[in-house]
Design an enzyme around this catalytic site. Structure first.
Site, PDB file in Angstrom:
ATOM      1  N   THR A 146     -27.853  16.809 -17.456  1.00 33.95           N
ATOM      2  CA  THR A 146     -27.460  16.662 -18.861  1.00 33.95           C
ATOM      3  C   THR A 146     -27.219  18.012 -19.528  1.00 33.95           C
ATOM      4  OG1 THR A 146     -28.316  15.966 -21.010  1.00 33.95           O
ATOM      5  CG2 THR A 146     -29.954  16.538 -19.379  1.00 33.95           C
ATOM      6  N   ASP A 147     -26.414  18.003 -20.592  1.00 29.39           N
ATOM      7  CA  ASP A 147     -26.214  19.242 -21.366  1.00 29.39           C
ATOM      8  C   ASP A 147     -27.463  19.594 -22.186  1.00 29.39           C
ATOM      9  OD1 ASP A 147     -26.058  17.230 -23.295  1.00 29.39           O
ATOM     10  OD2 ASP A 147     -24.142  17.886 -24.134  1.00 29.39           O
ATOM     11  N   GLU A 148     -28.408  18.647 -22.312  1.00 31.86           N
ATOM     12  CA  GLU A 148     -29.587  18.921 -23.147  1.00 31.86           C
ATOM     13  C   GLU A 148     -30.468  20.035 -22.584  1.00 31.86           C
ATOM     14  OE1 GLU A 148     -31.728  15.696 -24.822  1.00 31.86           O
ATOM     15  OE2 GLU A 148     -29.941  14.476 -25.113  1.00 31.86           O
ATOM     16  N   TYR A 152     -37.913  15.151 -22.471  1.00 35.37           N
ATOM     17  CA  TYR A 152     -36.829  14.671 -21.595  1.00 35.37           C
ATOM     18  C   TYR A 152     -36.028  15.850 -21.040  1.00 35.37           C
ATOM     19  CZ  TYR A 152     -32.092  13.160 -20.397  1.00 35.37           C
ATOM     20  OH  TYR A 152     -30.881  12.996 -19.761  1.00 35.37           O
ATOM     21  N   LYS A 155     -35.603  17.260 -17.162  1.00 37.30           N
ATOM     22  CA  LYS A 155     -34.311  17.375 -16.474  1.00 37.30           C
ATOM     23  C   LYS A 155     -34.072  18.834 -16.062  1.00 37.30           C
ATOM     24  CE  LYS A 155     -31.502  14.644 -15.795  1.00 37.30           C
ATOM     25  NZ  LYS A 155     -31.274  13.684 -14.689  1.00 37.30           N
TER      26      LYS A 155
HETATM   27  P1  NAD Z   1     -30.405   4.757 -17.768  1.00 37.03           P
HETATM   28  O1  NAD Z   1     -31.728   4.914 -18.429  1.00 37.03           O
HETATM   29  O2  NAD Z   1     -29.428   3.785 -18.319  1.00 37.03           O
HETATM   30  O3  NAD Z   1     -30.608   4.370 -16.226  1.00 37.03           O
HETATM   31  C1  NAD Z   1     -31.574   4.982 -15.419  1.00 37.03           C
HETATM   32  C2  NAD Z   1     -31.722   4.146 -14.144  1.00 37.03           C
HETATM   33  O4  NAD Z   1     -32.703   4.792 -13.314  1.00 37.03           O
HETATM   34  C3  NAD Z   1     -32.223   2.721 -14.409  1.00 37.03           C
HETATM   35  O5  NAD Z   1     -31.476   1.794 -13.652  1.00 37.03           O
HETATM   36  C4  NAD Z   1     -33.668   2.759 -13.948  1.00 37.03           C
HETATM   37  O6  NAD Z   1     -34.141   1.508 -13.468  1.00 37.03           O
HETATM   38  C5  NAD Z   1     -33.607   3.804 -12.847  1.00 37.03           C
HETATM   39  N1  NAD Z   1     -34.920   4.454 -12.624  1.00 37.03           N
HETATM   40  C6  NAD Z   1     -35.747   4.966 -13.573  1.00 37.03           C
HETATM   41  N2  NAD Z   1     -36.877   5.434 -12.997  1.00 37.03           N
HETATM   42  C7  NAD Z   1     -36.749   5.218 -11.666  1.00 37.03           C
HETATM   43  C8  NAD Z   1     -37.586   5.497 -10.545  1.00 37.03           C
HETATM   44  N3  NAD Z   1     -38.780   6.068 -10.706  1.00 37.03           N
HETATM   45  N4  NAD Z   1     -37.146   5.167  -9.304  1.00 37.03           N
HETATM   46  C9  NAD Z   1     -35.926   4.573  -9.133  1.00 37.03           C
HETATM   47  N5  NAD Z   1     -35.107   4.261 -10.170  1.00 37.03           N
HETATM   48  C10 NAD Z   1     -35.514   4.592 -11.423  1.00 37.03           C
HETATM   49  O7  NAD Z   1     -29.798   6.226 -17.709  1.00 37.03           O
HETATM   50  P2  NAD Z   1     -28.281   6.721 -17.881  1.00 37.03           P
HETATM   51  O8  NAD Z   1     -28.019   6.934 -19.313  1.00 37.03           O
HETATM   52  O9  NAD Z   1     -27.414   5.877 -17.067  1.00 37.03           O
HETATM   53  O10 NAD Z   1     -28.410   8.178 -17.190  1.00 37.03           O
HETATM   54  C11 NAD Z   1     -28.264   8.318 -15.785  1.00 37.03           C
HETATM   55  C12 NAD Z   1     -28.415   9.782 -15.427  1.00 37.03           C
HETATM   56  O11 NAD Z   1     -27.433  10.563 -16.104  1.00 37.03           O
HETATM   57  C13 NAD Z   1     -29.761  10.395 -15.812  1.00 37.03           C
HETATM   58  O12 NAD Z   1     -30.156  11.274 -14.798  1.00 37.03           O
HETATM   59  C14 NAD Z   1     -29.474  11.130 -17.107  1.00 37.03           C
HETATM   60  O13 NAD Z   1     -30.349  12.221 -17.269  1.00 37.03           O
HETATM   61  C15 NAD Z   1     -28.055  11.593 -16.862  1.00 37.03           C
HETATM   62  N6  NAD Z   1     -27.229  11.768 -18.079  1.00 37.03           N
HETATM   63  C16 NAD Z   1     -27.146  10.787 -19.013  1.00 37.03           C
HETATM   64  C17 NAD Z   1     -26.305  10.969 -20.102  1.00 37.03           C
HETATM   65  C18 NAD Z   1     -26.147   9.900 -21.166  1.00 37.03           C
HETATM   66  O14 NAD Z   1     -25.494  10.135 -22.181  1.00 37.03           O
HETATM   67  N7  NAD Z   1     -26.671   8.701 -20.991  1.00 37.03           N
HETATM   68  C19 NAD Z   1     -25.585  12.158 -20.251  1.00 37.03           C
HETATM   69  C20 NAD Z   1     -25.730  13.147 -19.263  1.00 37.03           C
HETATM   70  C21 NAD Z   1     -26.541  12.933 -18.181  1.00 37.03           C
HETATM   71  O1  DAU Z   2     -26.414  14.894 -24.280  1.00 37.92           O
HETATM   72  C1  DAU Z   2     -26.686  14.064 -23.201  1.00 37.92           C
HETATM   73  C2  DAU Z   2     -27.846  13.140 -23.533  1.00 37.92           C
HETATM   74  O2  DAU Z   2     -27.349  12.190 -24.489  1.00 37.92           O
HETATM   75  C3  DAU Z   2     -28.401  12.430 -22.306  1.00 37.92           C
HETATM   76  O3  DAU Z   2     -28.940  13.386 -21.438  1.00 37.92           O
HETATM   77  C4  DAU Z   2     -29.490  11.412 -22.717  1.00 37.92           C
HETATM   78  O4  DAU Z   2     -29.917  10.703 -21.568  1.00 37.92           O
HETATM   79  C5  DAU Z   2     -28.867  10.451 -23.717  1.00 37.92           C
HETATM   80  O5  DAU Z   2     -29.854   9.534 -24.159  1.00 37.92           O
HETATM   81  C6  DAU Z   2     -28.276  11.210 -24.910  1.00 37.92           C
HETATM   82  O6  DAU Z   2     -29.330  11.819 -25.694  1.00 37.92           O
HETATM   83  P1  DAU Z   2     -29.298  11.788 -27.297  1.00 37.92           P
HETATM   84  O7  DAU Z   2     -30.678  11.958 -27.807  1.00 37.92           O
HETATM   85  O8  DAU Z   2     -28.252  12.707 -27.824  1.00 37.92           O
HETATM   86  O9  DAU Z   2     -28.772  10.263 -27.529  1.00 37.92           O
HETATM   87  P2  DAU Z   2     -29.209   9.131 -28.581  1.00 37.92           P
HETATM   88  O10 DAU Z   2     -28.202   8.036 -28.474  1.00 37.92           O
HETATM   89  O11 DAU Z   2     -30.643   8.784 -28.470  1.00 37.92           O
HETATM   90  O12 DAU Z   2     -28.985   9.864 -29.981  1.00 37.92           O
HETATM   91  C7  DAU Z   2     -27.719  10.373 -30.365  1.00 37.92           C
HETATM   92  C8  DAU Z   2     -27.872  11.031 -31.729  1.00 37.92           C
HETATM   93  O13 DAU Z   2     -28.127  10.017 -32.700  1.00 37.92           O
HETATM   94  C9  DAU Z   2     -29.044  11.977 -31.816  1.00 37.92           C
HETATM   95  O14 DAU Z   2     -28.705  13.049 -32.683  1.00 37.92           O
HETATM   96  C10 DAU Z   2     -30.161  11.140 -32.439  1.00 37.92           C
HETATM   97  C11 DAU Z   2     -29.399  10.203 -33.340  1.00 37.92           C
HETATM   98  N1  DAU Z   2     -29.969   8.845 -33.533  1.00 37.92           N
HETATM   99  C12 DAU Z   2     -30.349   8.150 -32.418  1.00 37.92           C
HETATM  100  C13 DAU Z   2     -30.859   6.885 -32.529  1.00 37.92           C
HETATM  101  C14 DAU Z   2     -31.318   6.111 -31.307  1.00 37.92           C
HETATM  102  C15 DAU Z   2     -30.063   8.286 -34.789  1.00 37.92           C
HETATM  103  O15 DAU Z   2     -29.681   8.924 -35.799  1.00 37.92           O
HETATM  104  N2  DAU Z   2     -30.572   7.027 -34.906  1.00 37.92           N
HETATM  105  C16 DAU Z   2     -30.984   6.299 -33.836  1.00 37.92           C
HETATM  106  O16 DAU Z   2     -31.450   5.151 -34.005  1.00 37.92           O
END
Ligand code: NAD
Ligand code: DAU
Length: 351
Positions: free
Chosen positions: A131-133, A157, A161
């Site tokens: 992730t970019d975080e 988180y 990562k």
């Molecule tokens: P998600 O939470 O939707 O899915 C995570 C999956 O991992 C689920 O299916 C869960 O059951 C599985 N999992 C969790 N713990 C586990 C364990 N101990 N063993 C096996 N499986 C397990 O997540 P996502 O949003 O699809 O993100 C997927 C990946 O991409 C993550 O590594 C996250 O850090 C990265 N990522 C997410 C975003 C985003 O915006 N969602 C952006 C950049 C990177």
């Molecule tokens: O940047 C990549 C990341 O983006 C991934 O690595 C994470 O897995 C993914 O969850 C996401 O993280 P964020 O914290 O940015 O996403 P989230 O959707 O939780 O929140 C987006 C923005 O909105 C953040 O600034 C917090 C805000 N927010 C979020 C929620 C859930 C609100 O204002 N209200 C809300 O209810």
């Protein structure tokens, strides 16, 4: 036939990656390893579950013995590692789960791969999806995250990562493990769990419930359609240079409050409401602890070196996303009520 292990394939991004690989590469056998936590939902993959080149394995990456056995049994050619605890707010209330899955789980996969591949490292690949975080928070509006931006994670988180990214690089430096890492910005699209900003807001607007906006809504995120992320992962897996990092993003920054207003306008249109009706649900709530101000990815490297670029404009992607959630009410109801968990727990024995 090449065997690829995709971890976290029942989750949001993982399910799109699994579908893309299963459909595009009939000469690969795709193994989807997932624990099926609250975030894992096999309904995300119902369209490909009977494909001859697809196998689902339920298991926990924190369980080292199980992971070692799996690698010994299957001789995977490559790993695409997405399994993680992914929600920042949950990491604030339960940081240890994030350390276990994201750090220990990644170490277990690296160890198993190292053991299984030790006589033929060069013909394998460990792709870590991050992730970019990990780069922390931007304060100067002119700045972007690049692949050389120093790590400065701010939440449990992002710290977990960052820890996993460091381990992956350590295995490259120390054991010559062939690795590649990508760091992507915020994803949105179908099948995202409705705890994240966009699906939560769609769900609440539809149900006429308050849309919780943290703080003043001034935090900025850089949004990418999930299928464009899956396409980038495909390109990096096949063309990325071993040992390299690639940032993925769509040069698409939005302040949360502006994004929510756009979403409200789309929802008004789709639900046949008067313009401005949904925006009345916007409710400012207490800010997230340690809330990162701004993320913005410089995606020049993957664009110039690997020729990837996003396929969708944000307004178009957001409209498609809204349409998906409005058309898939059963998916949303099962996820919000928890019904999906019981069904799949009954089908697959948990470890
Ligand atoms: P998600 O939470 O939707 O899915 C995570 C999956 O991992 C689920 O299916 C869960 O059951 C599985 N999992 C969790 N713990 C586990 C364990 N101990 N063993 C096996 N499986 C397990 O997540 P996502 O949003 O699809 O993100 C997927 C990946 O991409 C993550 O590594 C996250 O850090 C990265 N990522 C997410 C975003 C985003 O915006 N969602 C952006 C950049 C990177
Ligand atoms: O940047 C990549 C990341 O983006 C991934 O690595 C994470 O897995 C993914 O969850 C996401 O993280 P964020 O914290 O940015 O996403 P989230 O959707 O939780 O929140 C987006 C923005 O909105 C953040 O600034 C917090 C805000 N927010 C979020 C929620 C859930 C609100 O204002 N209200 C809300 O209810």
């Amino acid at each position: 036939m090449k065997k690829i292990l995709i971890t976290g394939g029942a989750g949001f991004i993982g399910s799109h990656v699994v579908r893309l690989f299963v459909n595009r590469y009939s000469d690969y056998h795709i193994f989807n390893l997932d624990k099926l936590t609250y975030a894992g939902n096999l309904a995300n993959l119902s369209d490909i579950e009977t494909a001859p080149n697809y196998t689902f394995v339920r298991g926990d990456i924190v369980d080292a013995e199980f992971i070692n056995q799996l690698f010994a049994q299957h001789h995977f050619d490559g790993v695409i590692h997405l399994a993680a605890e992914s929600h920042v707010d949950r990491s604030i209330t339960d940081p240890l789960s994030f350390v276990l899955t994201n750090v220990v789980g990644t170490a277990n996969l690296l160890n198993a791969a190292r053991q299984a591949w030790k006589n033929d490292l060069a013909n394998h690949l460990f792709y870590h999806v991050s992730t970019d975080e990990v780069y922390g928070s931007l304060h100067d509006p002119k700045d972007f995250f690049t692949e050389t931006t120093p790590y400065d994670p701010q939440s449990p988180y992002s710290a977990s990562k960052a820890g996993s990214d460091h381990l992956v690089r350590a295995y490259y430096n120390t054991y010559k493990m062939p690795v590649v890492i990508s760091n992507c910005s915020n994803n949105y699209g179908p099948n995202q769990f409705p705890e994240k900003l966009i699906p939560l807001s769609i769900h609440n607007i539809k149900a006429n419930k308050p849309i919780p906006v943290y703080g003043k809504g001034e935090n900025v995120r850089d949004w990418l359609y999930v299928i464009d992320h899956a396409r980038a992962i495909d390109v990096i897996y096949h063309q990325g240079k071993t040992g390299e990092t690639y940032n993925i993003g769509g040069f698409n920054e939005w302040r949360n409050i502006d994004l929510i207003h756009l979403l409200c306008r789309i929802m008004d249109k789709k639900l046949g409401r008067a313009e401005g009706e949904s925006a009345k649900l916007i409710t400012f709530v207490t800010d997230r602890a340690g809330h990162d101000l701004r993320y913005a990815i410089d995606a020049s490297k993957i664009m110039h070196e690997l020729g990837w670029k996003p396929s969708l404009q944000f307004e178009e992607g957001l409209e498609k996303t809204v349409e998906w959630y409005l058309a898939n009410t059963e998916w949303l109801e099962n996820v919000t009520s928890g019904t999906y968990r019981q069904y799949y727990s009954d089908q697959y024995a948990s470890r």
